[in-house]
Design a protein around this motif. Structure first.
Motif, mmCIF file in Angstrom:
data_model
loop_
_atom_site.group_PDB
_atom_site.id
_atom_site.type_symbol
_atom_site.label_atom_id
_atom_site.label_comp_id
_atom_site.label_asym_id
_atom_site.label_seq_id
_atom_site.Cartn_x
_atom_site.Cartn_y
_atom_site.Cartn_z
ATOM 1 N N GLN A 189 0.825 -1.204 0.000
ATOM 2 C CA GLN A 189 0.000 0.000 0.000
ATOM 3 C C GLN A 189 0.861 1.257 0.000
ATOM 4 O OE1 GLN A 189 -3.366 0.042 -0.247
ATOM 5 N NE2 GLN A 189 -3.144 2.258 -0.474
ATOM 6 N N THR B 241 -6.229 -3.923 -3.233
ATOM 7 C CA THR B 241 -6.381 -2.750 -2.355
ATOM 8 C C THR B 241 -7.752 -2.139 -2.619
ATOM 9 O OG1 THR B 241 -5.561 -0.516 -1.899
ATOM 10 C CG2 THR B 241 -5.020 -1.402 -4.055
ATOM 11 N N SER C 266 -6.053 -2.635 2.727
ATOM 12 C CA SER C 266 -5.189 -3.483 1.887
ATOM 13 C C SER C 266 -5.024 -4.830 2.594
ATOM 14 C CB SER C 266 -3.841 -2.812 1.634
ATOM 15 O OG SER C 266 -3.131 -2.647 2.822
#
Ligand SMILES: Cc1cc2nc3c(=O)[nH]c(=O)nc-3n(C[C@H](O)[C@H](O)[C@H](O)COP(=O)(O)OP(=O)(O)OC[C@H]3O[C@@H](n4cnc5c(N)ncnc54)[C@H](O)[C@@H]3O)c2cc1C
Length: 441
Positions: free
Chosen positions: A66, A128, A153
């Motif tokens: 992420q 995500t 995520s």
């Protein structure tokens, strides 16, 4: 004050020779030595202090794709799988789990930045999800506040900084590698421009291949060889509170404060990107390289004091190979945290999460984050001395990608197909201006 750290029992004697000598037993050095030993090499891992005692035990433990810069994303995705593979092979878990990471925000601009990153990352196969206001508020229920948006995520995770590098070190030993702690590498011996040995405080090891994974000490070490590596360390303060808080997300980021559950149920609290700039001779020498970085991040950075200068890890001095170096005077870089920052972290965390109101502080510490001018590491075997490979400058996000970085280094040493593209990690990129190239996150 140092954070908790698992002990590893290692050798005292130094071998006469090795296929590869790895200098520095943080997450990068232990992972490198692990993959080399697993491939059958005679590898020696040297650590001036204790395995994992510098940055690698002082961090939050986030292992994330992420908001990862595109230059690091493939290594990050690969690393998540390698954390699991290493744990299975070693037979001990370095505290890794894919607990998922939660980001919450009330700032539209920040949410837009995350959305733009998500669009790019989903194209790269990353899982995500952007969260609507209702979803963010539901996932962030422990805050008791409404949120405009967020990110979830689910395949990212955390590992335990107090056991990760030591566990991987045990993997090195399992595969026949050797580790020597309390043994600084003072320098490199060369013959016709190629490495032929490593000079340590306990004698010389003959080798043709050296990996320097020395974290914040790397630039000073390279300076002894006439190699310029622009590196600057930022002091980041952090604390943990005792186990007891219930129902918090395993890993939560907000711009005010971030909270991470540790393996023992304690929580680590910190403010993302917040740091003190302690001037050093090395940093002043490299200042021109860091102007774009400081220009971008100045809101989160503030002037510190002289403790880094005194610690001697970013020195411009030449070391004598037959006398103790600053590394032997400072076995473990253990900076004093900023009192103001710690108070601010705790105040913000307790305001954000009512569950933290009555949980006592367990430990407070700081770490020097070794940064490069663009916030991306150097992983490069072509830096001016044949047989010397540099893997440092992980810029505040090297813990999560440690297993992959170590694998990549081992690939380069062994002449295998690298697990990720390497051109973005070249040292020579700093010959050019870094304006417009500083990592976004
Ligand atoms: C407060 C904080 C929070 C962070 N949070 C995260 C996070 O959540 N996720 C993430 O991915 N990253 C995070 N990081 C960054 C991460 O911790 C580092 O990028 C990573 O640990 C760097 O690992 P390393 O092995 O390169 O360096 P280090 O862990 O610093 O190890 C270098 C080692 O080399 C040894 N050494 C140096 N020179 C010599 C020598 N000549 N001879 C022998 N030994 C030597 C040192 O003693 C040291 O043990 C954070 C860092 C800090 C400080």
């Amino acid at each position: 004050m140092s954070p908790p750290l698992m002990t590893v029992v290692t050798a005292d004697a130094l071998p006469a020779s090795a296929d590869t000598v790895v200098i520095g037993a943080g997450i990068v050095g232990t992972s490198t030595a692990y993959w080399l030993a697993r491939a059958g090499q005679r590898v020696v891992l040297l650590e001036k202090g204790r395995v994992g005692a510098e940055q690698s035990s002082r961090n939050w433990g986030w292992c994330r794709q992420q908001n990862r810069d595109a230059r690091e994303l493939p290594l990050s995705t690969r690393s998540l799988a390698l954390w699991e593979e290493m744990a299975a092979d070693i037979g001990e878990n370095p505290g890794f789990s894919r607990c998922g990471l939660l980001y919450l925000s009330n700032d539209e601009k920040e949410i837009e930045t995350w959305a733009a990153w998500g669009k790019f990352a989903r194209g790269e196969g990353v899982v995500t999800y952007m969260l609507s206001a209702a979803e963010a508020t539901e996932r962030g229920a422990a805050t008791g506040k409404p949120w405009r948006g967020g990110v979830w995520s689910p395949t990212d995770g955390t590992a335990d900084p107090s056991s990760a590098a030591p566990t991987i070190a045990r993997g090195v030993l399992k595969h026949g590698g050797m580790i020597v702690q309390n043994c600084a590498a003072r320098g490199i011996e060369r013959q016709a421009g190629s490495v032929c040995g490593v000079i340590t405080e306990r004698g010389v090891i003959r080798t043709r291949q050296v990996v320097l994974s020395g974290g914040a000490w790397a630039a000073s070490f390279l300076r002894q060889l006439g190699i310029a590596f622009p590196q600057a360390a930022i002091r980041s303060s952090i604390l943990s509170v005792a186990p007891g808080a219930k129902g918090l997300p395993a890993a939560l980021h907000t711009s005010a404060v971030s909270v991470t559950r540790r393996s023992d149920g304690a929580h680590t609290l910190a403010i993302s990107g917040f740091g003190k700039v302690d001037p050093t001779p090395g940093m002043i020498g490299a200042a021109k390289h860091f102007l774009p970085m400081f220009a971008k991040r100045w809101r989160l950075l503030s002037p510190g004091g002289l403790q880094a200068w005194q610690a001697g890890f970013e020195t411009r001095q030449r070391w004598a190979m037959d006398r103790p170096t600053p590394m032997e005077a400072m076995r473990i870089l253990d900076p004093r945290p900023s009192r103001n920052t710690l108070d601010l972290i705790l105040k913000r965390a307790r305001a954000l999460l009512p569950e933290l109101q009555n949980v006592p502080v367990q430990a407070e510490w700081a770490g020097y984050i070794d940064s490069t001018p663009d916030g991306i590491p150097v992983i490069d075997g072509d830096i001016g001395v044949k047989g010397l490979l540099l893997a440092a400058g992980f810029s505040g996000h090297g813990f999560g990608i440690g297993p992959g970085a170590g694998h990549l280094v081992a690939d380069l040493v062994l002449g295998r197909k690298p697990i990720a593209e390497t051109s973005q990690y070249r040292l020579s990129r700093f010959d050019k201006s870094q304006w417009g190239k500083v990592s976004e996150f």
